[in-house]
Design a protein around this motif. Structure first.
Motif, PDB file in Angstrom:
ATOM      1  N   PRO A   1      -5.680 -10.288  -1.705  1.00 14.49           N
ATOM      2  CA  PRO A   1      -5.698 -11.633  -1.190  1.00 14.49           C
ATOM      3  C   PRO A   1      -6.305 -11.675   0.325  1.00 14.49           C
ATOM      4  N   ALA A   2      -7.263 -12.270   0.481  1.00 17.72           N
ATOM      5  CA  ALA A   2      -7.721 -12.437   1.894  1.00 17.72           C
ATOM      6  C   ALA A   2      -6.703 -13.103   2.879  1.00 17.72           C
ATOM      7  N   ASP A   3      -5.736 -13.819   2.645  1.00 20.22           N
ATOM      8  CA  ASP A   3      -4.812 -14.268   3.498  1.00 20.22           C
ATOM      9  C   ASP A   3      -3.539 -13.090   3.738  1.00 20.22           C
ATOM     10  N   ALA A   4      -3.534 -12.110   2.992  1.00 25.59           N
ATOM     11  CA  ALA A   4      -2.546 -11.154   3.101  1.00 25.59           C
ATOM     12  C   ALA A   4      -2.805 -10.281   4.347  1.00 25.59           C
ATOM     13  N   GLU A   5      -1.619  -9.660   4.836  1.00 25.53           N
ATOM     14  CA  GLU A   5      -1.642  -8.782   6.254  1.00 25.53           C
ATOM     15  C   GLU A   5      -2.515  -7.562   5.651  1.00 25.53           C
ATOM     16  N   LEU A   6      -3.226  -7.165   6.657  1.00 22.56           N
ATOM     17  CA  LEU A   6      -4.348  -6.135   6.629  1.00 22.56           C
ATOM     18  C   LEU A   6      -3.506  -4.812   5.926  1.00 22.56           C
ATOM     19  N   GLY A   7      -2.431  -4.408   6.577  1.00 26.34           N
ATOM     20  CA  GLY A   7      -1.608  -3.267   5.975  1.00 26.34           C
ATOM     21  C   GLY A   7      -1.375  -3.280   4.441  1.00 26.34           C
ATOM     22  N   LEU A   8      -0.967  -4.544   4.019  1.00 27.39           N
ATOM     23  CA  LEU A   8      -0.491  -4.805   2.748  1.00 27.39           C
ATOM     24  C   LEU A   8      -1.602  -4.685   1.693  1.00 27.39           C
ATOM     25  N   ARG A   9      -3.005  -5.209   2.365  1.00 33.61           N
ATOM     26  CA  ARG A   9      -3.924  -5.252   1.473  1.00 33.61           C
ATOM     27  C   ARG A   9      -4.441  -3.804   1.225  1.00 33.61           C
ATOM     28  N   LEU A  10      -4.354  -3.116   2.153  1.00 28.61           N
ATOM     29  CA  LEU A  10      -4.582  -1.529   2.140  1.00 28.61           C
ATOM     30  C   LEU A  10      -3.733  -1.187   0.976  1.00 28.61           C
ATOM     31  N   VAL A  11      -2.416  -1.464   1.160  1.00 33.10           N
ATOM     32  CA  VAL A  11      -1.285  -0.944   0.178  1.00 33.10           C
ATOM     33  C   VAL A  11      -1.827  -1.309  -1.456  1.00 33.10           C
ATOM     34  N   ALA A  12      -2.276  -2.637  -1.302  1.00 32.04           N
ATOM     35  CA  ALA A  12      -2.849  -2.979  -2.851  1.00 32.04           C
ATOM     36  C   ALA A  12      -3.979  -2.190  -3.355  1.00 32.04           C
ATOM     37  N   VAL A  13      -4.887  -1.813  -2.456  1.00 30.15           N
ATOM     38  CA  VAL A  13      -6.102  -1.299  -2.747  1.00 30.15           C
ATOM     39  C   VAL A  13      -5.762   0.297  -3.270  1.00 30.15           C
ATOM     40  N   GLU A  14      -4.569   0.833  -2.383  1.00 29.60           N
ATOM     41  CA  GLU A  14      -4.144   2.101  -2.917  1.00 29.60           C
ATOM     42  C   GLU A  14      -3.595   2.310  -4.403  1.00 29.60           C
ATOM     43  N   GLN A  15      -2.803   0.898  -4.439  1.00 31.97           N
ATOM     44  CA  GLN A  15      -2.080   0.932  -5.709  1.00 31.97           C
ATOM     45  C   GLN A  15      -3.166   0.772  -6.935  1.00 31.97           C
ATOM     46  N   GLY A  16      -4.124   0.039  -6.570  1.00 32.43           N
ATOM     47  CA  GLY A  16      -5.104  -0.186  -7.436  1.00 32.43           C
ATOM     48  C   GLY A  16      -5.925   1.131  -8.005  1.00 32.43           C
ATOM     49  N   ILE A  17      -6.584   1.826  -6.970  1.00 34.54           N
ATOM     50  CA  ILE A  17      -7.272   2.811  -7.051  1.00 34.54           C
ATOM     51  C   ILE A  17      -6.343   4.122  -7.851  1.00 34.54           C
ATOM     52  N   GLU A  18      -4.792   4.314  -7.442  1.00 30.99           N
ATOM     53  CA  GLU A  18      -4.172   5.022  -8.024  1.00 30.99           C
ATOM     54  C   GLU A  18      -3.921   4.723  -9.597  1.00 30.99           C
ATOM     55  N   ARG A  19      -4.172   3.549  -9.923  1.00 26.11           N
ATOM     56  CA  ARG A  19      -3.909   3.370 -11.447  1.00 26.11           C
ATOM     57  C   ARG A  19      -4.966   3.798 -12.160  1.00 26.11           C
ATOM     58  N   TRP A  20      -6.172   3.549 -11.319  1.00 22.20           N
ATOM     59  CA  TRP A  20      -7.549   4.158 -11.984  1.00 22.20           C
ATOM     60  C   TRP A  20      -7.611   5.472 -12.444  1.00 22.20           C
ATOM     61  N   LEU A  21      -7.113   6.149 -11.225  1.00 23.71           N
ATOM     62  CA  LEU A  21      -7.102   7.570 -11.181  1.00 23.71           C
ATOM     63  C   LEU A  21      -6.067   8.262 -12.227  1.00 23.71           C
ATOM     64  N   ASP A  22      -4.823   7.480 -12.215  1.00 21.51           N
ATOM     65  CA  ASP A  22      -4.045   8.053 -13.390  1.00 21.51           C
ATOM     66  C   ASP A  22      -4.444   7.480 -14.767  1.00 21.51           C
ATOM     67  N   GLU A  23      -5.175   6.650 -14.963  1.00 22.77           N
ATOM     68  CA  GLU A  23      -5.650   6.062 -16.198  1.00 22.77           C
ATOM     69  C   GLU A  23      -6.735   7.074 -16.682  1.00 22.77           C
ATOM     70  N   TYR A  24      -7.779   7.172 -15.777  1.00 28.01           N
ATOM     71  CA  TYR A  24      -9.108   7.746 -16.337  1.00 28.01           C
ATOM     72  C   TYR A  24      -9.056   9.258 -15.859  1.00 28.01           C
ATOM     73  N   ARG A  25      -8.476   9.775 -15.048  1.00 28.76           N
ATOM     74  CA  ARG A  25      -8.369  11.298 -14.720  1.00 28.76           C
ATOM     75  C   ARG A  25      -9.777  11.842 -14.447  1.00 28.76           C
ATOM     76  N   PRO A  26     -10.527  11.185 -13.419  1.00 30.46           N
ATOM     77  CA  PRO A  26     -12.199  11.496 -13.187  1.00 30.46           C
ATOM     78  C   PRO A  26     -12.103  13.082 -12.520  1.00 30.46           C
ATOM     79  N   GLU A  27     -13.110  13.867 -12.717  1.00 29.24           N
ATOM     80  CA  GLU A  27     -13.274  14.985 -11.883  1.00 29.24           C
ATOM     81  C   GLU A  27     -13.930  14.724 -10.582  1.00 29.24           C
ATOM     82  N   PHE A  28     -14.490  13.898 -10.383  1.00 30.23           N
ATOM     83  CA  PHE A  28     -15.192  13.238  -9.066  1.00 30.23           C
ATOM     84  C   PHE A  28     -15.127  11.866  -8.782  1.00 30.23           C
ATOM     85  N   VAL A  29     -14.994  11.498  -7.601  1.00 30.33           N
ATOM     86  CA  VAL A  29     -15.129  10.338  -7.203  1.00 30.33           C
ATOM     87  C   VAL A  29     -16.150   9.711  -6.279  1.00 30.33           C
TER      88      VAL A  29
END
Lengths: 182, 182
Positions: free
Chosen positions: B37-65
């Motif tokens: 969300p654009a109105d969230a604090e920057l630190g929390l937005r970065l945490v949300a991006v981290e959680q999102g990327i982690e879920r994709w890495l967990d689910e698809y186990r890519p060899e390269f990013v």
């Protein structure tokens, strides 16, 4: 109030912990630099910054993290690394529910020297005086991190308490969403 | 070879997973967007991006990013968020020992359309064709993430294998150091 100041950078990330309240003498608890090798891959440098910041958070348990606000008007090569290192510092703090405040370089200079256009030497001299140190912390990134922490402590205490409550609340409610097909 | 492409952004971070090798038909395994969300604090937005990327890495186990390389010539407000989101994506990958490659927007466009100056519609059309999809992925950030993954697969496979070995080795040997006084 205990504040970790972070002067973000990939090669040298200044970190300094200051404790105190506005209007009373302040105490430096620690100061240093998280370094990463310039020839390492960018992803690994970010991991090293994360590990360094995590250690400082573990050891000093700050109630606030104050990070220098990065502007993209600066040197093109440097600014991206600075923005990326600052993102890692903010991420580490926000993940723990520690409120993050951003202060511009001129806000920090004005807070500790009275002038937003003070030079590095002036900032170093005032940090030395305000924290009753024997000599200015080296390198300048370390002194800047302490100046950031001091600047943060001198902001309105009520505003800090409000921000702390919001950050703790928000850390408990993650703010991500995801769409996917196939 | 399985590649997670990331088109970094704070408001919309495009993610797409493609599997295949150069010279053979490619397969899309997943595509989506990590939003904060654009109105969230920057630190929390970065945490949300981290959680999102982690879920994709967990689910698809890519060899390269593969992450889009960010330049600071762009819009001042946007570029800082983009740089910060890209830092989080690189951090998540490097922490797991997954090699991270950066590709410029024109390298990606040239790879999938033959022209480094192709527009969004052309990139979307080629991604649709190359992955044999029914329609171009929406939003454009999602299509761009898939184009990044395709671009990466089409690079020299030997170079990718070398980079993978280096990243795994380096992830085992942390590259941080810290000085401190007081």
């Amino acid at each position: 109030m205990r504040v970790l100041g972070v002067d973000p950078g990939l090669t040298r990330c200044g970190v300094g912990v200051v404790e105190g309240v506005a209007g009373r003498p302040l105490t430096m608890l620690g100061v240093g630099v998280v370094r990463t090798p310039a020839d390492a891959e960018l992803g690994l440098r970010l991991v090293a910054v994360e590990q360094g910041i995590e250690r400082w958070l573990d050891e000093y348990r700050p109630e606030f993290v104050a990070v220098e606000r990065v502007f993209s008007q600066h040197n093109v090569r440097t600014v991206m690394g600075t923005a990326q290192a600052s993102a890692v510092a903010m991420l580490c703090a926000a993940r723990r529910g520690i409120p993050v405040a951003l202060h511009t370089p001129s806000e920090v200079k004005a807070a500790v020297t009275g002038s937003g256009r003070a030079d590095k030497a002036q900032v170093g001299a005032m940090v030395t005086r305000l924290l009753r140190l024997d000599a200015p912390p080296r390198p300048a990134d370390a002194a800047d991190a302490l100046a950031l922490a001091i600047c943060h402590i001198w902001r309105a205490p009520a505003q800090n308490r409000l921000q702390q409550a919001v950050a703790l609340h928000a850390a408990k409610a993650p703010t991500t969403s995801k769409g996917r097909t196939a």
